[in-house]
Design a protein around this motif. Structure first.
Motif, short mmCIF file in Angstrom:
data_model
loop_
_atom_site.label_atom_id
_atom_site.label_comp_id
_atom_site.label_asym_id
_atom_site.label_seq_id
_atom_site.Cartn_x
_atom_site.Cartn_y
_atom_site.Cartn_z
N ALA A 354 53.85 43.75 -5.14
CA ALA A 354 54.65 44.12 -6.31
C ALA A 354 55.93 43.30 -6.35
O ALA A 354 56.58 43.06 -5.32
N GLY A 355 56.32 42.85 -7.55
CA GLY A 355 57.56 42.12 -7.74
C GLY A 355 57.47 40.64 -7.45
O GLY A 355 58.46 39.92 -7.61
N HIS A 356 56.32 40.16 -7.03
CA HIS A 356 56.16 38.74 -6.71
C HIS A 356 56.00 37.89 -7.98
O HIS A 356 55.80 38.43 -9.07
N LEU A 357 56.08 36.58 -7.78
CA LEU A 357 55.88 35.61 -8.85
C LEU A 357 54.49 35.01 -8.74
O LEU A 357 54.07 34.58 -7.66
N LEU A 358 53.77 34.97 -9.86
CA LEU A 358 52.51 34.24 -9.97
C LEU A 358 52.75 33.06 -10.89
O LEU A 358 53.27 33.23 -11.99
N VAL A 359 52.38 31.85 -10.45
CA VAL A 359 52.64 30.67 -11.26
C VAL A 359 51.53 29.65 -11.03
O VAL A 359 50.99 29.54 -9.92
N GLY A 360 51.15 28.95 -12.10
CA GLY A 360 50.08 27.98 -11.96
C GLY A 360 50.12 26.88 -12.99
O GLY A 360 50.87 26.95 -13.99
N TRP A 361 49.31 25.87 -12.76
CA TRP A 361 49.19 24.68 -13.60
C TRP A 361 47.75 24.67 -14.09
O TRP A 361 46.82 24.60 -13.28
N VAL A 371 45.29 26.13 -23.89
CA VAL A 371 44.60 26.90 -22.87
C VAL A 371 45.29 28.27 -22.76
O VAL A 371 46.51 28.38 -22.88
N GLN A 372 44.51 29.32 -22.58
CA GLN A 372 45.03 30.68 -22.48
C GLN A 372 44.85 31.20 -21.06
O GLN A 372 43.82 30.93 -20.42
N VAL A 373 45.83 31.96 -20.56
CA VAL A 373 45.80 32.45 -19.18
C VAL A 373 46.17 33.93 -19.14
O VAL A 373 47.16 34.35 -19.77
N SER A 374 45.40 34.71 -18.41
CA SER A 374 45.68 36.13 -18.22
C SER A 374 45.11 36.57 -16.88
O SER A 374 44.39 35.81 -16.22
N ASP A 375 45.42 37.80 -16.47
CA ASP A 375 44.77 38.34 -15.27
C ASP A 375 44.40 39.79 -15.51
O ASP A 375 44.82 40.42 -16.48
N ASN A 376 43.60 40.34 -14.61
CA ASN A 376 43.06 41.68 -14.78
C ASN A 376 44.05 42.79 -14.47
O ASN A 376 43.74 43.97 -14.65
N VAL A 377 45.27 42.46 -14.03
CA VAL A 377 46.28 43.47 -13.67
C VAL A 377 47.48 43.42 -14.61
O VAL A 377 47.95 44.44 -15.10
N ASN A 378 47.99 42.21 -14.90
CA ASN A 378 49.20 42.06 -15.71
C ASN A 378 48.93 41.71 -17.16
O ASN A 378 49.83 41.76 -17.99
N GLY A 379 47.71 41.31 -17.49
CA GLY A 379 47.41 40.87 -18.85
C GLY A 379 47.79 39.42 -19.06
O GLY A 379 47.68 38.59 -18.15
N LEU A 399 52.05 25.00 -17.82
CA LEU A 399 52.54 25.89 -16.78
C LEU A 399 52.59 27.31 -17.34
O LEU A 399 53.19 27.55 -18.39
N TYR A 400 51.92 28.22 -16.65
CA TYR A 400 51.97 29.64 -17.00
C TYR A 400 52.45 30.43 -15.79
O TYR A 400 52.20 30.03 -14.64
N TYR A 401 53.10 31.58 -16.05
CA TYR A 401 53.58 32.39 -14.93
C TYR A 401 53.68 33.86 -15.31
O TYR A 401 53.71 34.23 -16.50
N VAL A 402 53.73 34.70 -14.28
CA VAL A 402 54.04 36.13 -14.40
C VAL A 402 55.12 36.43 -13.39
O VAL A 402 54.93 36.23 -12.19
N GLN A 403 56.25 36.90 -13.85
CA GLN A 403 57.30 37.31 -12.93
C GLN A 403 57.23 38.83 -12.75
O GLN A 403 56.76 39.55 -13.63
N ASN A 404 57.67 39.31 -11.59
CA ASN A 404 57.67 40.75 -11.31
C ASN A 404 56.27 41.34 -11.48
O ASN A 404 56.07 42.35 -12.17
#
Length: 534
Positions: A354-361, A371-379, A399-404
């Motif tokens: 929890a609270g981590h950063l997810l980031v990718g290219w 290109v569209q990016v999502s995940d099964n937990v954060n959307g 570059l896409y990311y999810v913070q927190n």
């Protein structure tokens, strides 16, 4: 368990001879999946000799591991590769300055899970006892003609070791040549699926590992050169200006000014609290220690050594105290699917905090739109103002990311495109990054060749996370991380062909930041640098 082995053994030669000499060797291939395999060198092993081999695990995660019952763990060389389906691991391992073993040694090859294990190994006398590895190159291909491509130029008189493994049974393998000198076959399996050859005294210049297969197969080959032994007794000069260039809660980056020697410096030894922890090569005057803990004080020093094992005096030690909290790499995943699809997924191997950063290219090759990016937990993920397109003018790389991020026992990232296309990607998870307004600066670049540079971000203060991402159109096979503001990147995430790669600096030096990479094989490339506040 079925096991096919073949061995060619030459008469022992005197250790520390002026010219490298083959002593004994063996090739092996399992007929089924195993977690580990003992491979015996039954002849007497001489004190100071070199043990070296090319080892493969097929269709298993992680790295193949190599050790023996006399010396312990072997050193993994740079230049590893993977099978054509981007699974498994194929790597050169070696053991310098071996202990004497009159009864021979048993080498254990192991994987993290049951896998097909194959490869070859050999013993040589007359090789430098310290820092013997000079150059190494690996390559892969399909057909009957095997060629690793050239190493950097090396001096005359070096040992040139070359080996290959194949995905099928090519039958006979004919040794090739390098620099006008013919290789000598040393060992191979009956099916030809594992093979090794050498030149014990090479001419000066670049060296290629070459061989010809009787029948077409996918092949994975390496060539490595090793310096000959020397009777030199003069130690190198002491390294100077040892300093910490970057300090985080999980890593300390060091740099120093180079040493000189009457013959040649063959490497450096880095010590932490008086214990040797690394031996960078002669042209590397930096090192990142990734085994530290937060809130601790460490003492570092460094010395230089030559091929005869003469060590300089140690540099003046420095004290480094790590912060209790700072950005840290947690895990990642990368893939480059070889078929067209409208979507692709990447699953992180461990739970997400929890609270981590997810980031990718992320990229879509020749589809319209983004290109569209999502995940099964954060959307849906946030798209950063950092994107590129392929050299043909099409597609999208962003570059896409999810913070927190929310905590997740299992997290799968999904890429999608408007039409079926190639969807390469790489993603990483970091802890210790700001949970809001995390993105600071970005820079993107594209080009072609072996030298990759994203271009410069705007200046940032020290202590930020620097993320570097790269996607290539080809298969570099070997990628060397670069540096930014004198601080070396650490290679953190990559797929088998190294066409999707992430590197990171966990605590930056102040100033502009560039993501830089070196490629073993030229390719079109697309790179991003992004900085994140702690």
């Amino acid at each position: 368990m079925a096991l096919a082995m073949a061995s060619l053994v030459a008469l022992p030669t005197a250790a520390q001879a002026a010219t490298p000499a083959f002593v004994q060797g063996r090739a092996f291939s399992t007929g089924g999946r195993v977690s580990s395999l003992p491979v015996a060198l039954t002849g007497s092993v001489g004190s100071g000799d070199l043990l070296v081999g090319w080892f493969a695990e097929y269709n298993a995660a992680g790295q193949v591991h190599v050790s023996d019952n006399v010396n312990g763990a072997w050193t993994r060389a740079p230049g590893s590769t993977a099978f054509q389906n981007d699974t498994g691991d194929i790597a050169l391992y070696y053991l310098q300055n071996a202990k004497a073993a009159p009864g021979g040694v048993t080498v254990t090859v192991s994987a993290n899970a049951p896998a097909y294990l194959q490869g070859s190994l050999a013993e040589y006398s007359g090789v430098a006892v310290a820092g013997p590895l000079d150059a190494v190159v690996s390559n892969r291909g399909v057909g009957t003609s095997v060629d690793t491509g050239p190493t950097a130029a090396v001096a005359a008189g070096e040992l040139v070791y070359s080996a290959l493994v194949t995905g099928s049974s090519p039958g006979n393998v004919t040794p090739g040549s390098s620099g006008g000198v013919a290789y000598t076959q040393r060992a191979r399996t009956g099916s030809g699926s594992a093979f090794e050859e050498d030149i014990t005294s090479a001419t000066a210049g670049p060296q290629n590992g070459r061989a010809t297969l009787a029948n077409s197969s996918d092949w994975y080959a390496v060539v490595a050169t090793f310096r000959p032994a020397t009777s030199d007794s003069q130690p190198p000069t002491t390294p100077t200006d040892l300093r910490a260039t970057s300090v985080s809660s999980t890593s300390v980056s060091l740099a120093w000014s180079p040493s000189t020697d009457n013959v040649a410096v063959t490497g450096y030894t880095v010590y932490r609290d008086g214990v040797a922890i690394a031996t960078p090569g002669p042209t590397t005057t930096s090192y990142t220690d990734t085994t530290v803990a937060g809130g601790q004080t460490y003492s570092y020093t460094v010395d230089a050594f030559d091929g005869a094992g003469n060590h300089s005096a140690r540099a003046t030690a420095i004290q480094v105290t790590t912060p209790t909290s700072a950005p840290a790499f947690v895990q990642g995943a990368a893939d480059s699917p070889g078929t067209r699809a409208t979507s692709a997924t990447l699953t992180l191997p461990s739970p997400v905090g929890a609270g981590h950063l997810l980031v990718g290219w992320f990229a879509q090759y020749d589809a319209q739109g983004q290109v569209q990016v999502s995940d099964n937990v954060n959307g849906a993920w946030t798209r950063a103002p950092a994107s590129e397109h392929f050299n043909n003018g099409g597609g999208d790389i962003a570059l896409y990311y999810v913070q927190n991020t929310r905590a997740a026992t299992s997290l799968t990232v999904t890429l999608s495109a408007s039409t079926a296309t190639y969807l390469p990607s790489a993603v990483a998870e970091y802890s210790g990054v700001a949970t809001s307004n995390a993105l600071d600066q970005t820079a993107v670049g594209r080009g072609a060749g072996t030298s990759v540079d994203s271009g410069s971000t705007a200046a940032i203060p020290g202590g930020e996370l620097v993320f570097g991402g790269m996607i290539t159109g080809g298969q570099p096979l070997t990628v060397t991380p670069g540096s930014s503001q004198g601080v070396p990147f650490t290679l953190e995430v990559y797929n088998g062909s190294r066409s999707c790669v992430i590197e990171g600096i966990l605590s930056s030096a102040a100033g502009t930041q560039n993501a830089r990479f070196g490629l073993a094989t030229a390719s079109d490339w697309y790179a991003v640098a992004a900085t994140r506040g702690p």
